[in-house]
Write a protein that holds these residues in place. Structure first.
Motif, PDB file in Angstrom:
ATOM      1  N   GLY A 159       0.813  -1.212   0.000  1.00 37.75           N
ATOM      2  CA  GLY A 159       0.000   0.000   0.000  1.00 37.75           C
ATOM      3  C   GLY A 159       0.845   1.261   0.000  1.00 37.75           C
ATOM      4  N   LEU A 160       0.198   2.361  -0.342  1.00 35.90           N
ATOM      5  CA  LEU A 160       0.825   3.678  -0.314  1.00 35.90           C
ATOM      6  C   LEU A 160      -0.087   4.623   0.446  1.00 35.90           C
ATOM      7  CD1 LEU A 160       1.811   3.981  -4.099  1.00 35.90           C
ATOM      8  CD2 LEU A 160       3.299   3.270  -2.218  1.00 35.90           C
ATOM      9  N   ASN A 174       9.563   0.746  -5.065  1.00 39.94           N
ATOM     10  CA  ASN A 174       9.853  -0.587  -5.588  1.00 39.94           C
ATOM     11  C   ASN A 174       8.541  -1.367  -5.617  1.00 39.94           C
ATOM     12  OD1 ASN A 174      11.088  -2.932  -6.442  1.00 39.94           O
ATOM     13  ND2 ASN A 174      11.746  -3.531  -4.385  1.00 39.94           N
ATOM     14  N   TRP A 175       7.900  -1.400  -6.778  1.00 37.22           N
ATOM     15  CA  TRP A 175       6.570  -1.996  -6.892  1.00 37.22           C
ATOM     16  C   TRP A 175       6.658  -3.515  -6.893  1.00 37.22           C
ATOM     17  CZ3 TRP A 175       2.172   1.064  -7.106  1.00 37.22           C
ATOM     18  CH2 TRP A 175       2.394   2.429  -7.285  1.00 37.22           C
ATOM     19  N   PRO A 176       5.981  -4.178  -5.980  1.00 34.88           N
ATOM     20  CA  PRO A 176       5.993  -5.644  -5.975  1.00 34.88           C
ATOM     21  C   PRO A 176       5.033  -6.191  -7.023  1.00 34.88           C
ATOM     22  CG  PRO A 176       4.580  -4.858  -4.224  1.00 34.88           C
ATOM     23  CD  PRO A 176       5.182  -3.627  -4.859  1.00 34.88           C
ATOM     24  N   ASP A 177       5.158  -7.459  -7.316  1.00 36.02           N
ATOM     25  CA  ASP A 177       4.240  -8.132  -8.242  1.00 36.02           C
ATOM     26  C   ASP A 177       3.023  -8.581  -7.443  1.00 36.02           C
ATOM     27  OD1 ASP A 177       3.062  -9.344 -10.362  1.00 36.02           O
ATOM     28  OD2 ASP A 177       4.358 -11.115 -10.365  1.00 36.02           O
ATOM     29  N   SER A 178       2.082  -7.657  -7.250  1.00 34.81           N
ATOM     30  CA  SER A 178       0.913  -7.917  -6.410  1.00 34.81           C
ATOM     31  C   SER A 178      -0.362  -7.742  -7.219  1.00 34.81           C
ATOM     32  CB  SER A 178       0.907  -6.952  -5.222  1.00 34.81           C
ATOM     33  OG  SER A 178      -0.281  -7.084  -4.464  1.00 34.81           O
ATOM     34  N   ASP A 179      -1.402  -8.492  -6.854  1.00 33.47           N
ATOM     35  CA  ASP A 179      -2.696  -8.377  -7.523  1.00 33.47           C
ATOM     36  C   ASP A 179      -3.539  -7.237  -6.974  1.00 33.47           C
ATOM     37  OD1 ASP A 179      -2.173 -10.567  -9.135  1.00 33.47           O
ATOM     38  OD2 ASP A 179      -3.031 -11.988  -7.701  1.00 33.47           O
ATOM     39  N   VAL A 180      -3.102  -6.646  -5.855  1.00 27.17           N
ATOM     40  CA  VAL A 180      -3.863  -5.575  -5.214  1.00 27.17           C
ATOM     41  C   VAL A 180      -2.923  -4.447  -4.817  1.00 27.17           C
ATOM     42  CG1 VAL A 180      -5.412  -4.960  -3.320  1.00 27.17           C
ATOM     43  CG2 VAL A 180      -5.532  -7.250  -4.309  1.00 27.17           C
TER      44      VAL A 180
END
Length: 233
Positions: A159-160, A174-180
């Protein structure tokens, strides 16, 4: 001519509309038998079809095979937004729906004014989400949840949280590989430092939205627009 979009409970071969959706087609768009329409189920699918009949304020649709919509982001965008004064939350829901937000969760935080939401206002926000989804070409109608206390939030995968007193910019995340992707924005006056720390403990990374002071109804939209642009959806 632009094909009208209409929200239906289910994408069946034949659908009968009454109430608000039928009124919009008949009284606002002035459709006639044979007019092409595009129906959405609010869950990400759509189907083209035509007006088959009109009778006593009802509209019968004959629909083609449904398909998955192409205008939806590949991940769910959940926007946690503190309750705001007046009609500002409506503006956030309307524009946020156009930007691709999947869920709106109104928050009661320390500086929230007001501190509750009536049923009529909640239902109006949900209607706004429907209309914004149709207007912007979406096939998924964003959900608008009942307000919850910030202290009751569960941890998020990623989250941000908008915070003017951090140096971490959006483009350094650093954007993770997340579905949400969960986003949080505060009320007039912002979240308190203790609330920001609490949200950080739940998985929200504090981010800086720039040197200008943004209004409470502007900040969540900047956050959502920046997140969707940077993630390419």
């Amino acid at each position: 001519m632009r094909i009208p979009r209409v929200a239906v409970p289910e994408l069946a071969p034949e659908v009968v509309l009454s109430g608000r959706e039928a009124h919009h087609l008949l009284r606002v768009l002035r459709v006639e038998v044979g007019r092409r329409v595009r129906a959405i189920d609010g869950r990400g699918r759509e189907a083209e079809g035509e007006v088959a009949w009109i009778e006593d304020g009802r509209v019968g649709l004959r629909l083609d095979e449904p398909v998955e919509a192409e205008a939806e982001p590949p991940v769910e965008v959940v926007l946690y937004i503190s309750l705001l004064k007046g009609d500002k939350l409506a503006d956030v829901v309307r524009a946020g729906s156009e930007l691709g937000v999947s869920h709106f969760v109104p928050l009661v935080s320390e500086r929230s004014v007001p501190r509750e939401m009536g049923r009529a206002k909640l239902e109006r926000l949900r209607r706004i989400a429907v209309e914004a989804a149709k207007q912007s070409g979406r096939a998924r109608v964003p959900e608008v949840a009942e307000p919850v206390a910030l202290a009751e939030l569960a941890p998020v995968e990623f989250g941000l949280v908008a915070h003017p007193y951090t140096s971490k910019a959006m483009n350094t995340i650093n954007w993770p590989d997340s579905d949400v992707v969960a986003l949080a924005s505060g009320p007039e006056g912002g979240f308190t430092e203790a609330e920001v720390e609490y949200l950080a403990g739940l998985g929200f990374v504090p981010v800086y939205l720039g040197p200008r002071i943004l209004r409470a109804e502007t900040a969540p939209l900047v956050l959502a627009a920046a997140a969707t642009a940077l993630r390419g959806f």
